[in-house]
Design an enzyme around this catalytic site. Sequence first.
Site, PDB file in Angstrom:
ATOM      1  N   GLY A  10       0.809  -1.213   0.000  1.00  0.00           N
ATOM      2  CA  GLY A  10       0.000   0.000   0.000  1.00  0.00           C
ATOM      3  C   GLY A  10       0.846   1.268   0.000  1.00  0.00           C
ATOM      4  O   GLY A  10       2.077   1.229  -0.136  1.00  0.00           O
ATOM      5  N   SER A 150      -3.897   6.347  14.179  1.00  0.00           N
ATOM      6  CA  SER A 150      -4.293   7.559  13.463  1.00  0.00           C
ATOM      7  C   SER A 150      -4.647   8.659  14.441  1.00  0.00           C
ATOM      8  O   SER A 150      -5.146   8.389  15.553  1.00  0.00           O
ATOM      9  CB  SER A 150      -5.520   7.212  12.615  1.00  0.00           C
ATOM     10  N   TYR A 175     -14.309   3.250  10.776  1.00  0.00           N
ATOM     11  CA  TYR A 175     -12.860   3.146  10.552  1.00  0.00           C
ATOM     12  C   TYR A 175     -12.101   3.630  11.798  1.00  0.00           C
ATOM     13  O   TYR A 175     -11.212   2.943  12.315  1.00  0.00           O
ATOM     14  CB  TYR A 175     -12.450   3.973   9.325  1.00  0.00           C
ATOM     15  N   LYS A 179      -9.472   1.722  14.757  1.00  0.00           N
ATOM     16  CA  LYS A 179      -8.136   2.154  15.209  1.00  0.00           C
ATOM     17  C   LYS A 179      -8.111   2.289  16.735  1.00  0.00           C
ATOM     18  O   LYS A 179      -7.193   1.837  17.403  1.00  0.00           O
ATOM     19  CB  LYS A 179      -7.748   3.490  14.563  1.00  0.00           C
ATOM     20  N   ASN A 205      -1.611  13.559   8.844  1.00  0.00           N
ATOM     21  CA  ASN A 205      -2.145  13.434   7.472  1.00  0.00           C
ATOM     22  C   ASN A 205      -1.033  13.165   6.466  1.00  0.00           C
ATOM     23  O   ASN A 205      -0.425  14.103   5.954  1.00  0.00           O
ATOM     24  CB  ASN A 205      -2.913  14.701   7.096  1.00  0.00           C
ATOM     25  N   ASN A 224     -11.007  10.537  -1.541  1.00  0.00           N
ATOM     26  CA  ASN A 224     -11.647  11.103  -0.351  1.00  0.00           C
ATOM     27  C   ASN A 224     -10.785  12.196   0.252  1.00  0.00           C
ATOM     28  O   ASN A 224     -11.278  13.101   0.900  1.00  0.00           O
ATOM     29  CB  ASN A 224     -11.778  10.037   0.750  1.00  0.00           C
TER      30      ASN A 224
END
Length: 362
Positions: A10, A150, A175, A179, A205, A224
């Site tokens: 990823g 996150s 989501y 986390k 970010n 997004n």
Amino acid sequence: MNILVTGGAGFIGSHTLIELYKAGHTALVVDNLYNAKAEALHRVEEILNSQFSTLNSQFSTLNSQFSIPFVQADIRDREALENIFRQNEKIVNGQVVNGFDACIHFAGLKAVGESVAKPLEYYENNMNGTFVLLDVLRRHGCKNIIFSSSATVYGDPNEIPITENCPKGQCTNPYGQTKSMLEQVLTDVQKADNEWNVVLLRYFNPIGAHPSGRIGENPNGIPNNLMPYITQVAVGKREKLGVFGNDYPTHDGTGVRDYIHVVDLARAHVAALQAIERKQGLAVYNIGTGHGYSVLDVVKAFERVNKVPIPYAIMPRRAGDIATCYCNPKKAELELGWKAQFDLDDMCRDSWNWQRNNPNGY
Ligand code: NAD
Ligand code: UFG
């Protein structure tokens, strides 16, 4: 160290592989390619091959191209994970021992909006995937893990800049809940057995791309997130950016975030391995630059650095967004010696370099 990297094909995983190898580590990637392409791994190999001379001596003696071990599998597939561990055992003093020193766990679904529409799929993939992974790691005595968390776990923070002492907040989507819950699971696992070393990295970010322009973020469909949307406007795939709200209590009314270059973020994982080597038990770090930029700051920086216009229109606020989110990253600097090196201009330059060289992704 030899690292098991879940989700290594990823966006963040592929950049991290480069920094791991450059630091002299090795890795095996397990990824089901749900949100990635094998081509990303080929490009990682290509970048590493081109940097061969500066790499660790274990590679510089090889004339042939080296390849990163990759298993296409789902981390919920226990048998596949067991096979990976069995096939990578090594013999030390006549004893068969586990061949992985640590796991960096990126694998998961990450689209906030999609998670609201498909909560079961998100809970099932992210929670069950991590449960199976942790159980297999434990069974094989690999009790060192770095987890991709996150800034979303802080919810709407009651303190800016956010330190790690800031209490976790209410996540507004499934989501984010995964986390937050997985942080708790990992905390409890470490508490129950202090052989575990768990590092929770709370990313702010991530944007940007490898400066070579060969790897980068490759979202499916309509992006997004802000930067991929901007680069798709720049490359002509989208007409204009929608700016979600200009009435927030920020310097220009648009949302403020702590953007971090993905290469800096990748290096934070290499630095976090130190916390594992020092056997720190449980450690939590904010991984950001400590600077907050608004949506319009990012648009202006992108236009100035790349000399490409980004038409935009002000739209209503996006549900679940907060006004301001940036961190105090001092803890990572003090304890890991890690500090972000790239600034917003670098992020805009490298994001565009990737997109313009790969208008259709991989
Ligand atoms: P990504 O989607 O590019 O990478 C995740 C990888 O995991 C993909 O290659 C996907 O194919 C793989 N994967 C998903 N479920 C899997 C499964 N069950 N088995 C095997 N592989 C699986 O996302 P990314 O941006 O690189 O994010 C990596 C991690 O960092 C994720 O856990 C994400 O939630 C977290 N994170 C990302 C951001 C961000 O803005 N990008 C911010 C904070 C945290
Ligand atoms: N924004 C726009 N237009 C867009 C996209 C975003 O104006 O088309 C704005 C948002 O309203 C926000 C800012 O740009 O003010 C950043 O939005 P992103 O979607 O890029 O990022 P978020 O801060 O909303 O969330 C991201 C990830 C989450 C992660 C979080 C913190 O999507 O998964 O960073 O790490 F949890």
